[in-house]
Scaffold this motif. Structure first.
Motif, short mmCIF file in Angstrom:
data_model
loop_
_atom_site.label_atom_id
_atom_site.label_comp_id
_atom_site.label_asym_id
_atom_site.label_seq_id
_atom_site.Cartn_x
_atom_site.Cartn_y
_atom_site.Cartn_z
N ARG A 65 -6.52 -142.93 22.03
CA ARG A 65 -6.76 -141.48 21.86
C ARG A 65 -7.13 -141.08 20.44
NH1 ARG A 65 -5.31 -137.82 25.54
NH2 ARG A 65 -4.17 -138.48 27.38
N LYS A 105 -9.19 -139.27 18.02
CA LYS A 105 -10.20 -138.23 18.15
C LYS A 105 -11.38 -138.42 17.22
CE LYS A 105 -8.06 -134.11 20.06
NZ LYS A 105 -7.81 -132.68 19.83
N PHE A 146 -15.32 -139.47 20.57
CA PHE A 146 -15.39 -138.03 20.37
C PHE A 146 -16.83 -137.52 20.48
CE2 PHE A 146 -15.66 -134.22 17.71
CZ PHE A 146 -14.63 -133.45 18.23
N LYS A 149 -17.84 -136.84 24.24
CA LYS A 149 -17.01 -135.99 25.10
C LYS A 149 -17.83 -134.93 25.84
CE LYS A 149 -15.49 -132.27 22.03
NZ LYS A 149 -14.32 -131.49 21.61
N THR A 150 -18.95 -134.50 25.26
CA THR A 150 -19.78 -133.51 25.95
C THR A 150 -20.68 -134.14 27.00
OG1 THR A 150 -21.51 -133.68 24.25
CG2 THR A 150 -19.81 -132.00 23.92
N ILE A 191 -14.28 -138.31 29.71
CA ILE A 191 -14.11 -138.59 28.29
C ILE A 191 -13.55 -137.36 27.58
CG2 ILE A 191 -15.29 -139.19 26.13
CD1 ILE A 191 -17.22 -140.87 27.72
N ARG A 192 -14.01 -136.19 27.96
CA ARG A 192 -13.48 -134.95 27.37
C ARG A 192 -12.00 -134.82 27.67
NH1 ARG A 192 -17.02 -131.84 29.13
NH2 ARG A 192 -16.01 -131.05 31.01
N TYR A 252 -9.88 -137.24 28.16
CA TYR A 252 -9.17 -138.26 27.37
C TYR A 252 -9.08 -137.88 25.90
CZ TYR A 252 -8.51 -142.72 24.94
OH TYR A 252 -8.06 -143.72 24.10
N VAL A 253 -10.14 -137.35 25.35
CA VAL A 253 -10.20 -137.06 23.92
C VAL A 253 -9.50 -135.76 23.55
CG1 VAL A 253 -11.76 -136.48 22.03
CG2 VAL A 253 -12.30 -138.40 23.53
N ASP A 254 -9.67 -134.72 24.37
CA ASP A 254 -9.25 -133.38 23.97
C ASP A 254 -7.88 -132.94 24.46
OD1 ASP A 254 -11.41 -132.84 22.45
OD2 ASP A 254 -12.42 -131.49 23.85
#
Length: 259
Positions: free
Chosen positions: A184, A186, A202, A205-206, A211-212, A214-216
């Motif tokens: 994780r 970022k 990161f 993520k968009t 993925i978003r 997991y990251v955010d």
């Protein structure tokens, strides 16, 4: 007269004893105590009913998710496939392998764990628990602008970001690299195992909702898997979709319900 006098004395003695033996009964206090005792009985009953209902709904929800995913997978497997050839004279750099390629596709997945070793004796083990992997259908694509697909000698424009790769052995030969992230990070880059390359999830993520997550989100997915497929100019590729009204129409769909 004697009987009347006796009755009066009994009535008087009863009233006197009620006051002499203790404090007079507080009817309002009794009602409050009765309400409290009733609440102590009723509240746990309702709590048990609520917990039972919640657990029942959770089981039903899990079953519904499994059914809907199974139905979706069957529909995707049954959908038509178009096989063509990559057509471009430019290249891009694949993020995991570092190869210069005409097209790369990143398959995004998630790894879950269980302790029932009887489910799949061949499954990999992580931290003492068996693991199984689930992958989304749509992939992250990278390719030069203007890349096309040639089908039966005719070129078609295509948005590979909207494509679902057919689950064929021909496509699987193009799997070049994979990785799994569990930390994780970022804003820090992550070293790709067996390579000197690094990847910052990161920045992706968009490009994909898993993925978003997991990251955010702290309570989001606990890990992310990436499988990289690379294709060179002229390579054959099989994609879910069809040719319709002179255009290539890809099947595009994310898996129902995020893991």
């Amino acid at each position: 007269m004697a009987s009347q006098f006796t009755f009066t004395m009994i009535k008087f003695n009863a009233n006197f004893n009620a006051k002499a033996n203790g404090t007079p009964i507080d009817k309002r206090g009794c009602r409050i105590i009765a309400i409290i005792l009733s609440a102590l009985v009723i509240i746990p009953v309702f709590l048990m009913i609520g917990i039972h209902s919640f657990l029942s709904d959770a089981v039903i929800s899990t079953e519904e998710v499994a059914d809907e995913r199974s139905t979706q997978r069957e529909e995707i497997l049954a959908s038509p496939v178009v096989t063509g050839f990559i057509h471009t004279d430019q290249t891009v750099t694949a993020p995991l392998s570092g190869q210069e390629t005409a097209l790369y596709l990143l398959q995004v997945g998630n790894e879950a764990h269980y302790t029932d070793y009887g489910k799949d004796p061949n499954a990999p083990v992580y931290n003492g628990r068996k693991a199984y992997q689930i992958f989304d259908y749509n992939m992250i694509a990278g390719y030069p602008k203007g890349t096309q697909i040639s089908v039966d000698g005719k070129l078609y424009d295509i948005d590979f970001d909207l494509c679902i790769l057919d689950d064929s052995s021909a496509n699987k030969r193009h799997l070049t690299k994979n990785m799994i992230s569990r930390n994780r990070k970022k804003y820090n880059t992550e070293r790709i195992e067996g390579s000197s390359r690094e990847l910052n999830l990161f920045n992706l993520k968009t490009r994909h909702p898993w993925i978003r997550s997991y990251v955010d989100y702290r309570k989001g997915l606990k890990n992310i898997i990436l499988n990289e497929y690379t294709f060179k100019n002229g390579d054959s590729i099989s994609i879910k979709g069809k040719i319709e009204f002179g255009k290539f129409v890809p099947l595009t769909e994310h898996m129902v319900y995020m893991p």
